[in-house]
Design an enzyme around this catalytic site. Sequence first.
Site, PDB file in Angstrom:
ATOM      1  N   HIS A   1      -1.720   0.463  -9.872  1.00 50.58           N
ATOM      2  CA  HIS A   1      -2.386  -0.504  -8.969  1.00 50.58           C
ATOM      3  C   HIS A   1      -2.906  -1.723  -9.755  1.00 50.58           C
ATOM      4  O   HIS A   1      -4.095  -2.055  -9.704  1.00 50.58           O
ATOM      5  CB  HIS A   1      -3.533   0.164  -8.181  1.00 50.58           C
ATOM      6  CG  HIS A   1      -3.864  -0.583  -6.912  1.00 50.58           C
ATOM      7  ND1 HIS A   1      -4.213   0.036  -5.754  1.00 50.58           N
ATOM      8  CD2 HIS A   1      -3.889  -1.917  -6.636  1.00 50.58           C
ATOM      9  CE1 HIS A   1      -4.448  -0.873  -4.806  1.00 50.58           C
ATOM     10  NE2 HIS A   1      -4.247  -2.067  -5.328  1.00 50.58           N
ATOM     11  N   ARG A  14       0.861  -1.188   0.000  1.00 47.78           N
ATOM     12  CA  ARG A  14       0.000   0.000   0.000  1.00 47.78           C
ATOM     13  C   ARG A  14       0.891   1.229   0.000  1.00 47.78           C
ATOM     14  O   ARG A  14       2.001   1.201   0.562  1.00 47.78           O
ATOM     15  CB  ARG A  14      -0.910   0.033   1.240  1.00 47.78           C
ATOM     16  CG  ARG A  14      -2.106  -0.925   1.174  1.00 47.78           C
ATOM     17  CD  ARG A  14      -3.115  -0.516   0.109  1.00 47.78           C
ATOM     18  NE  ARG A  14      -4.266  -1.393   0.036  1.00 47.78           N
ATOM     19  CZ  ARG A  14      -4.461  -2.352  -0.856  1.00 47.78           C
ATOM     20  NH1 ARG A  14      -3.528  -2.594  -1.768  1.00 47.78           N
ATOM     21  NH2 ARG A  14      -5.563  -3.068  -0.868  1.00 47.78           N
TER      22      ARG A  14
HETATM   23  P1  NAP Z   1      -1.222 -11.634   4.525  1.00 51.95           P
HETATM   24  O1  NAP Z   1      -1.274 -13.053   4.082  1.00 51.95           O
HETATM   25  O2  NAP Z   1      -2.120 -11.183   5.618  1.00 51.95           O
HETATM   26  O3  NAP Z   1       0.301 -11.337   4.922  1.00 51.95           O
HETATM   27  C1  NAP Z   1       0.699 -10.142   5.507  1.00 51.95           C
HETATM   28  C2  NAP Z   1       2.159 -10.288   5.941  1.00 51.95           C
HETATM   29  O4  NAP Z   1       2.579  -9.033   6.501  1.00 51.95           O
HETATM   30  C3  NAP Z   1       2.339 -11.352   7.044  1.00 51.95           C
HETATM   31  O5  NAP Z   1       3.553 -12.028   6.875  1.00 51.95           O
HETATM   32  C4  NAP Z   1       2.380 -10.488   8.300  1.00 51.95           C
HETATM   33  O6  NAP Z   1       3.076 -11.079   9.389  1.00 51.95           O
HETATM   34  C5  NAP Z   1       3.128  -9.268   7.793  1.00 51.95           C
HETATM   35  N1  NAP Z   1       2.918  -8.141   8.704  1.00 51.95           N
HETATM   36  C6  NAP Z   1       1.757  -7.542   9.062  1.00 51.95           C
HETATM   37  N2  NAP Z   1       1.983  -6.571   9.974  1.00 51.95           N
HETATM   38  C7  NAP Z   1       3.328  -6.567  10.187  1.00 51.95           C
HETATM   39  C8  NAP Z   1       4.177  -5.829  11.032  1.00 51.95           C
HETATM   40  N3  NAP Z   1       3.700  -4.874  11.866  1.00 51.95           N
HETATM   41  N4  NAP Z   1       5.510  -6.084  11.011  1.00 51.95           N
HETATM   42  C9  NAP Z   1       6.004  -7.058  10.207  1.00 51.95           C
HETATM   43  N5  NAP Z   1       5.248  -7.812   9.370  1.00 51.95           N
HETATM   44  C10 NAP Z   1       3.920  -7.573   9.368  1.00 51.95           C
HETATM   45  O7  NAP Z   1      -1.484 -10.655   3.304  1.00 51.95           O
HETATM   46  P2  NAP Z   1      -1.263 -10.912   1.725  1.00 51.95           P
HETATM   47  O8  NAP Z   1      -2.385 -11.676   1.160  1.00 51.95           O
HETATM   48  O9  NAP Z   1       0.115 -11.416   1.507  1.00 51.95           O
HETATM   49  O10 NAP Z   1      -1.413  -9.406   1.194  1.00 51.95           O
HETATM   50  C11 NAP Z   1      -0.567  -8.366   1.674  1.00 51.95           C
HETATM   51  C12 NAP Z   1      -1.045  -7.018   1.150  1.00 51.95           C
HETATM   52  O11 NAP Z   1      -0.833  -6.941  -0.246  1.00 51.95           O
HETATM   53  C13 NAP Z   1      -2.542  -6.736   1.283  1.00 51.95           C
HETATM   54  O12 NAP Z   1      -2.860  -6.314   2.590  1.00 51.95           O
HETATM   55  C14 NAP Z   1      -2.754  -5.629   0.266  1.00 51.95           C
HETATM   56  O13 NAP Z   1      -2.544  -4.384   0.879  1.00 51.95           O
HETATM   57  C15 NAP Z   1      -1.637  -5.866  -0.752  1.00 51.95           C
HETATM   58  N6  NAP Z   1      -2.161  -6.242  -2.088  1.00 51.95           N
HETATM   59  C16 NAP Z   1      -1.887  -5.434  -3.150  1.00 51.95           C
HETATM   60  C17 NAP Z   1      -2.335  -5.768  -4.424  1.00 51.95           C
HETATM   61  C18 NAP Z   1      -1.977  -4.928  -5.620  1.00 51.95           C
HETATM   62  O14 NAP Z   1      -2.431  -5.200  -6.723  1.00 51.95           O
HETATM   63  N7  NAP Z   1      -1.150  -3.929  -5.472  1.00 51.95           N
HETATM   64  C19 NAP Z   1      -3.087  -6.949  -4.617  1.00 51.95           C
HETATM   65  C20 NAP Z   1      -3.343  -7.754  -3.513  1.00 51.95           C
HETATM   66  C21 NAP Z   1      -2.862  -7.397  -2.242  1.00 51.95           C
HETATM   67  P3  NAP Z   1       2.566 -12.461  10.058  1.00 51.95           P
HETATM   68  O15 NAP Z   1       2.902 -13.530   9.034  1.00 51.95           O
HETATM   69  O16 NAP Z   1       3.364 -12.556  11.286  1.00 51.95           O
HETATM   70  O17 NAP Z   1       1.084 -12.314  10.260  1.00 51.95           O
END
Ligand code: NAP
Length: 314
Positions: free
Chosen positions: A277, A229
């Site tokens: 995006h 983000r």
């Molecule tokens: P996810 O499975 O929930 O993984 C999030 C990761 O971030 C986890 O490893 C989590 O740690 C880590 N995290 C969260 N808070 C943290 C902190 N304070 N310090 C260190 N690490 C932290 O999410 P995902 O499915 O991979 O998606 C991640 C993000 O990608 C979404 O939230 C969205 O914003 C973005 N996204 C963007 C697009 C685009 O087209 N640009 C598309 C889809 C998603 P833990 O493993 O310990 O929980």
Amino acid sequence: MTRTIQLAMEPEDTPAWRAVLEKLVPTSGLDLELLPDDPDPGSVDYLVYNIDSGITDFTPYTKLRAILNTWAGVEAVLKTIDWPAHVPFTRMVEPGMTQGMAEYFTGHAMRYHLDIDRFVTDSVEGRWQKWSPPLTSMRTVGILGLGELGIATAGLLRGLGFKLIGWSRSPKDLDGVACHHGADGLRRVLEDAEILVVILPLTPETENVLNAETLAWMPRGACIVNAGRGPLIDDDALLAALASGQIRHATLDVFREEPLPQGHGYWQNPGVTVTPHIASVTRPETACAAILEQIARDLDGKPLLHVVDRNRGY
Ligand code: NAP
């Protein structure tokens, strides 16, 4: 007992989702009815949802069993809506989006690794200038966020031979990735990351995680790819780091304001590639199967996967 699904999303997207679900539901073995648009909310069991539907009040949804978000990021939802505490709200995890994201990061990492831009410029300027990049085994890629998308990206990058170092909130043990967590872990990852992949959710803890102080921890001339983000990065700090050469180049897919306003320092900046995006999208062809899997779990009495934790913020 027949359970019902409502599609509540951008109206222009509904036909594609409806077409796939109409194909999948009859062969799913589930007793499900896909409701027409704008049904009586009191008749809905499962809401396939995103906030572009305009629905923010769930009071009329008296028998709702789950809200299945079509997007992976939920920070806007957490700011805007309040759903009943007993109704699970899930974020989207589906193979099409996961593969698309891993491909996006891998493509941009390879562009930096091979310094493809150098040869593009040399070609345009008519310069025969030999240069050989190191092998992937000599290059470290850092990954901030080791969730669904970060782990899939690590898998592709590992297959190419990169050295990987990653950061998450909780401790992790992943094959081929040196895993770190917490504040000390961040510094450890950034100090080694010649190419940095950013795929964190936006929460109060992750906002501005890349700022003047943390960008200075990175090796001079490092490159960044952010598809998490926009507010994960302090824009002024990144622009200053690009101007000083601390950061060689950044590929940015997400921004504080989208579309990125004309006149922003990222536009026309030779150190920045803007993508609008599109790093990865939810694909109805694969996402509908993921939705039906969630419903099947619920009907089997199993807990849903990928349930948003309001306190954690993702
Ligand atoms: P996810 O499975 O929930 O993984 C999030 C990761 O971030 C986890 O490893 C989590 O740690 C880590 N995290 C969260 N808070 C943290 C902190 N304070 N310090 C260190 N690490 C932290 O999410 P995902 O499915 O991979 O998606 C991640 C993000 O990608 C979404 O939230 C969205 O914003 C973005 N996204 C963007 C697009 C685009 O087209 N640009 C598309 C889809 C998603 P833990 O493993 O310990 O929980």
